[in-house]
Design a protein around this motif. Structure first.
Motif, short mmCIF file in Angstrom:
data_model
loop_
_atom_site.label_atom_id
_atom_site.label_comp_id
_atom_site.label_asym_id
_atom_site.label_seq_id
_atom_site.Cartn_x
_atom_site.Cartn_y
_atom_site.Cartn_z
N SER A 135 0.83 -1.21 0.00
CA SER A 135 0.00 0.00 0.00
C SER A 135 0.86 1.25 0.00
N ALA A 136 1.88 1.27 0.83
CA ALA A 136 2.75 2.45 0.93
C ALA A 136 3.46 2.72 -0.39
N SER A 137 3.90 1.69 -1.08
CA SER A 137 4.59 1.92 -2.35
C SER A 137 3.63 2.46 -3.40
N VAL A 138 2.41 1.96 -3.42
CA VAL A 138 1.41 2.47 -4.37
C VAL A 138 1.05 3.92 -4.04
N LEU A 139 0.77 4.19 -2.76
CA LEU A 139 0.36 5.54 -2.35
C LEU A 139 1.46 6.58 -2.52
N SER A 140 2.71 6.14 -2.39
CA SER A 140 3.82 7.09 -2.52
C SER A 140 4.38 7.14 -3.94
N GLY A 141 3.91 6.23 -4.79
CA GLY A 141 4.33 6.27 -6.20
C GLY A 141 5.73 5.79 -6.47
N ILE A 142 6.24 4.89 -5.62
CA ILE A 142 7.59 4.36 -5.87
C ILE A 142 7.53 2.83 -5.86
N LEU A 143 8.56 2.22 -6.43
CA LEU A 143 8.63 0.76 -6.46
C LEU A 143 8.80 0.22 -5.04
N GLN A 144 8.18 -0.92 -4.79
CA GLN A 144 8.26 -1.52 -3.46
C GLN A 144 9.71 -1.83 -3.09
N GLN A 145 10.51 -2.29 -4.05
CA GLN A 145 11.91 -2.61 -3.76
C GLN A 145 12.68 -1.37 -3.31
N ASN A 146 12.41 -0.24 -3.95
CA ASN A 146 13.07 1.01 -3.55
C ASN A 146 12.66 1.42 -2.13
N LEU A 147 11.40 1.21 -1.81
CA LEU A 147 10.91 1.51 -0.46
C LEU A 147 11.55 0.57 0.56
N ASN A 148 11.65 -0.71 0.21
CA ASN A 148 12.30 -1.68 1.09
C ASN A 148 13.76 -1.31 1.34
N ASP A 149 14.43 -0.85 0.30
CA ASP A 149 15.83 -0.44 0.45
C ASP A 149 15.94 0.75 1.40
N ALA A 150 15.02 1.70 1.29
CA ALA A 150 15.03 2.87 2.16
C ALA A 150 14.76 2.47 3.61
N ILE A 151 13.82 1.56 3.81
CA ILE A 151 13.52 1.07 5.16
C ILE A 151 14.76 0.36 5.74
N SER A 152 15.44 -0.42 4.91
CA SER A 152 16.66 -1.11 5.37
C SER A 152 17.74 -0.11 5.79
N THR A 153 17.88 0.94 5.02
CA THR A 153 18.85 1.99 5.38
C THR A 153 18.48 2.62 6.72
N LEU A 154 17.20 2.90 6.90
CA LEU A 154 16.74 3.50 8.15
C LEU A 154 16.94 2.54 9.33
N GLU A 155 16.76 1.24 9.09
CA GLU A 155 17.00 0.23 10.13
C GLU A 155 18.47 0.23 10.56
N GLU A 156 19.37 0.36 9.59
CA GLU A 156 20.80 0.41 9.91
C GLU A 156 21.12 1.61 10.78
N VAL A 157 20.55 2.75 10.44
CA VAL A 157 20.77 3.97 11.23
C VAL A 157 20.18 3.79 12.64
N ALA A 158 18.98 3.25 12.72
CA ALA A 158 18.34 3.02 14.02
C ALA A 158 19.18 2.08 14.87
N SER A 159 19.78 1.08 14.25
CA SER A 159 20.65 0.14 14.96
C SER A 159 21.85 0.86 15.58
N LYS A 160 22.45 1.75 14.82
CA LYS A 160 23.60 2.51 15.32
C LYS A 160 23.20 3.47 16.44
N VAL A 161 22.04 4.09 16.29
CA VAL A 161 21.54 4.99 17.34
C VAL A 161 21.31 4.21 18.63
N GLU A 162 20.71 3.03 18.53
CA GLU A 162 20.48 2.20 19.71
C GLU A 162 21.80 1.76 20.35
N ALA A 163 22.80 1.44 19.53
CA ALA A 163 24.11 1.06 20.07
C ALA A 163 24.74 2.22 20.85
#
Length: 95
Positions: A44-72
């Motif tokens: 739903s988010a990829s359709v509503l935001s007009g981007i490919l789901q894979q690109n959205l997944n990549d962005a979420i993965s990047t954000l997860e990496e940052v969140a991991s470092k912040v938690e550390a």
């Protein structure tokens, strides 16, 4: 380990994490907010935001990496705080 939960993150937290990345695409940012803040599915988010789901997944993965470092960093700071707090209590008991 996942640090970001769909529908459970505040917009402020997501924006702060985004500020630590090079993600600047309006579509990706909208999609991230739709998932993490609003709790929409990735499809739903990829359709509503007009981007490919894979690109959205990549962005979420990047954000997860940052969140991991912040938690550390938070864990390191907490350990240091606990250590200092223990020393203060130990010193106070000597008087």
């Amino acid at each position: 380990m996942r640090y970001l939960l769909a529908g459970m993150e505040s917009a402020e937290r997501v924006n702060l994490l985004l500020s630590l990345t090079k993600i600047n695409s309006e579509g990706k940012i909208k999609g991230i907010h739709l998932i993490l803040v609003d709790g929409k599915s990735e499809v739903s988010a990829s359709v509503l935001s007009g981007i490919l789901q894979q690109n959205l997944n990549d962005a979420i993965s990047t954000l997860e990496e940052v969140a991991s470092k912040v938690e550390a960093i938070k864990n390191l700071d907490w350990e240091k705080f606990e250590s200092l707090n223990y020393k203060v209590k130990e010193t106070a008991c000597q008087y």
